[in-house]
Design an enzyme around this catalytic site. Sequence first.
Site, short mmCIF file in Angstrom:
data_model
loop_
_atom_site.label_atom_id
_atom_site.label_comp_id
_atom_site.label_asym_id
_atom_site.label_seq_id
_atom_site.Cartn_x
_atom_site.Cartn_y
_atom_site.Cartn_z
N SER A 151 43.33 24.10 81.72
CA SER A 151 41.94 24.23 81.36
C SER A 151 41.33 25.63 81.71
O SER A 151 41.84 26.58 81.12
CB SER A 151 41.21 23.25 82.27
N ASP A 306 40.89 25.25 76.68
CA ASP A 306 41.23 23.98 76.11
C ASP A 306 39.65 23.32 75.55
O ASP A 306 39.68 22.20 75.14
CB ASP A 306 41.96 23.08 76.90
N ASP A 308 36.99 22.18 76.72
CA ASP A 308 36.06 20.96 77.35
C ASP A 308 34.95 21.36 78.14
O ASP A 308 34.22 20.58 78.59
CB ASP A 308 37.19 19.92 78.02
#
Length: 577
Positions: A151, A306, A308
Amino acid sequence: MISLDQEIQAKVNQWLGSEYDEATKTALKKLIDNNETTELTDSFYKDLEFGTGGLRGIMGVGSNRMNKYTIGKATQGLANYLKKQFPDQQIKVAVSYDSRNNSQIFGQLVADVFSANGILVYLFDELRPTPVLSFAIRHFGCQSGVMLTASHNPKEYNGYKAYWNDGCQLTAPHDENVIIEVNNIQNISEILFQSNPENIISVGPEIDEIYIQENKKLSIHPEAVQEQKDLKIVFSPIHGTGITIVPQLLKAWGFENVIIVDEQATPDGNFPTVIYPNPEEEDAMALAKKKGEEVDADLVLATDPDADRVGIAIKNNKGNFQLLNGNQIGSLLVYYVLSSKKEQNQLHNNPYVVKTIVTTNLQAEIANHFHVPYYETLTGFKYIGELMTKLGDSATYLVGGEESYGYLVGSLVRDKDAPNACAFLAEMTAYYKSKGKSLYQVLLDIYQEFGCYQEKLVSLTKKGKAGAEEIKSMMSNLRANLPKSLGNIAVVEVRDYENSVAIDMASGDKKVIDLPKSDVLQFITIDGDVISARPSGTEPKIKFYCSVKATLKDQSTYEELQKELSAKVDRMMADII
């Protein structure tokens, strides 16, 4: 002679055995030769475990590091569990990866182990965002999935997010049961590393178009997008996967003027322009914000590696670009979705909103205003996804998220989804611009109607074994010495999620908290302020969250009130950190 704890030394000796490859043993011998006692201790004192975000750690040799063997062991354990859960079935999994160093190599490794276990693998042939992986699991009818990413962590890290058949990260009992299966592997000879290429199916860009078109169907105000199709949007993927999907999604949505931050457009696991590739960090947003100023943008967007999480910058009433925090972004999204759905008479089929326990209560106020139920979950979007799966077709998920810049509108996936959020943030900007308002003005309207909230997050980094012990000690001390006041404001309630109890500080009465156990303490003051203490599940940090509220009578006094609330937050934080 290097001196290590007996148990750690035994692990080191095991990793020097013939079962491990020469590259691993060479790297380990180098640490020993250089007398790297602390590094060896931190690398072997425990095994990597699934936390709120799965498996995550620094890359390197050792049982507490991300490498071929820890990833192989995790994958074999997951494969063993899947075979027990889905006997006599052709098990399918989806595997994707981000731009981090070794992510593609680790992704192939995961696919190899699954394939060797007779499992059919849908392996993305290029890096893609985490939410696309979550979408693919459901699209292909998979029983599980794995995303290789750490992340927003620094470049030294990588990670392994494991998913179940609903597209949600592993939750109880599956997360705990997979750990048991992983721990049952006593020797690396039990890990099937030898790939079976016949069981690996390549996933190309065709999945992107399906994901994009399904998202486009969620649009609430396409007429506003058409009217404002020249809206000036600056976007940065911060060297990550966002570049593969966000510009295409915005274009499909109808936005024709998307400006990419060139310096951060190329995927690069070294993240050369930032220290932390995290849109929560001001430094990570600096280049995007600068580009926004140069082109006089309507909206500045940036996603983490990533894709998100998403951060934004907007112009304030003085015409200066200002970063919004995660609570403000989420509150704008909740207000936009609920107010628009009400306007269109679409608040039916049991709609609901979700937030986490450390996310601002402003979102609960907004939900209550529109008579839409809201749910609270533990921190970690997997708990939001778990709730969505549990409620299923009996209710309609509208919007939800976390203060840590993770949001989801609609139910296409079961994880936070930055491309989806980018599209809605752009549409929201277009909609309010067509009404003659900026997002900043809408935020002030929300504060005037529901109360002016001020939040602050303080993260203390405590690395390694010593750091983990210090964090544990800090939480123990807080539980043993519950503060009666914070910033000279009386604490009226303490919520201890580890012990599942809410304590009335005046009477001593206790109520049961109906959520899974989690190492979180919350302190609620007589003013309704909330301070939370929570060790991170994915980083070597302990986090302190503070949220305070006051009435905003006149928008012209917002900055002055903000300063007063900020000073109050600092006084309260000083009494707990």
